[in-house]
Design an enzyme around this catalytic site. Structure first.
Site, PDB file in Angstrom:
ATOM      1  CG  PHE A 182      -1.880  -1.123   1.300  1.00 45.10           C
ATOM      2  CD1 PHE A 182      -2.973  -1.162   0.448  1.00 45.10           C
ATOM      3  CD2 PHE A 182      -1.708  -2.162   2.208  1.00 45.10           C
ATOM      4  CE1 PHE A 182      -3.889  -2.215   0.501  1.00 45.10           C
ATOM      5  CE2 PHE A 182      -2.606  -3.213   2.274  1.00 45.10           C
ATOM      6  CZ  PHE A 182      -3.705  -3.242   1.420  1.00 45.10           C
ATOM      7  CB  ALA A 183       0.495   4.584  -1.473  1.00 44.66           C
ATOM      8  CG  HIS A 184       5.065   5.230   3.827  1.00 44.89           C
ATOM      9  ND1 HIS A 184       4.650   4.813   5.064  1.00 44.89           N
ATOM     10  CD2 HIS A 184       5.936   6.254   4.024  1.00 44.89           C
ATOM     11  CE1 HIS A 184       5.280   5.543   5.982  1.00 44.89           C
ATOM     12  NE2 HIS A 184       6.055   6.417   5.373  1.00 44.89           N
ATOM     13  N   PRO A 185       2.650   7.346   3.000  1.00 46.06           N
ATOM     14  CG  PRO A 185       2.659   9.194   4.462  1.00 46.06           C
ATOM     15  CD  PRO A 185       2.996   8.771   3.047  1.00 46.06           C
ATOM     16  CD  GLU A 189       2.513   2.368   5.195  1.00 46.71           C
ATOM     17  OE1 GLU A 189       3.620   2.103   4.723  1.00 46.71           O
ATOM     18  OE2 GLU A 189       2.209   3.491   5.664  1.00 46.71           O
TER      19      GLU A 189
END
Length: 199
Positions: A182-185, A189
């Site tokens: 999942f994309a951070h932040p 996530e």
């Protein structure tokens, strides 16, 4: 400390003014119209949807009632309320998002289950926006890994709950979410970490 208190004692349908008995439509002791899983009333060709039929009083449930009636009446399909998930979000501060069964319900049903629980203080995005109050909790089937239910009390709890609902609809087992990128932040996530915190 609070400044106001709201006491809600429930909803009462105004079906008593509709003269439903003339059409052969029956209600329960509280005035809610009786329906089956296809939302058919006790009178042939008459359907009921929304709050007047009782059950969860949510706008999104009324929308789904419409889908069932449209499918069955207009499209000649066979849709029912059977197995319907009932998600909800309580817009308190922080938000509470809920879907599926609770740990107590899993115990009563004698399911073989596990519980993942994690404080929002373990969520990077929550820390970054200084909103780390609350927790995340998920009930999963110990054998299949399927998510059975979840409660998210925290920043955008309803949005995180919706991600878990989609996983439940797609029968995606929790290890897939635990290992997903999942994309951070982002709040999404947090699902990587939630499923590493089993009680």
């Amino acid at each position: 400390m609070g400044s106001h208190l709201l006491v809600a004692t429930g909803r009462t349908p105004n079906s008593d003014t509709l003269h439903l008995e003339t059409a052969g439509v029956k209600t329960d002791d509280h005035g809610f119209i009786k329906v089956n899983e296809r939302l058919e009333t006790t009178a042939l060709g008459i359907y009921a949807l929304g709050d007047v039929k009782g059950g969860p009083a949510f706008t999104h449930i009324s929308y789904d009632d419409f889908r069932i009636i449209r499918t069955n009446v207009i499209e000649k399909g066979n849709a029912t309320t059977e197995g319907r998930m009932v998600p909800y979000t309580v817009f308190v501060d922080p938000q509470l998002g809920r879907i599926g069964i609770t740990e107590k319900e899993a115990r009563v049903q004698k399911r073989n289950y596990r519980v993942a629980k994690m404080p929002m203080s373990n969520v990077a995005r929550a820390l970054e926006v200084d909103e780390a109050r609350g927790f995340m909790k998920a009930v999963v089937d110990a054998g299949t890994g399927q998510i059975l239910g979840a409660a998210i009390l925290g920043i955008e709890g309803g949005e995180i709950m919706a991600m878990l609902e989609v996983a439940m609809m797609g029968r995606i087992p929790f290890p897939v979410l635990r290992e997903a990128i999942f994309a951070h932040p982002t709040l999404a996530e947090s699902l990587n970490n939630l499923f590493t915190h089993f009680e």
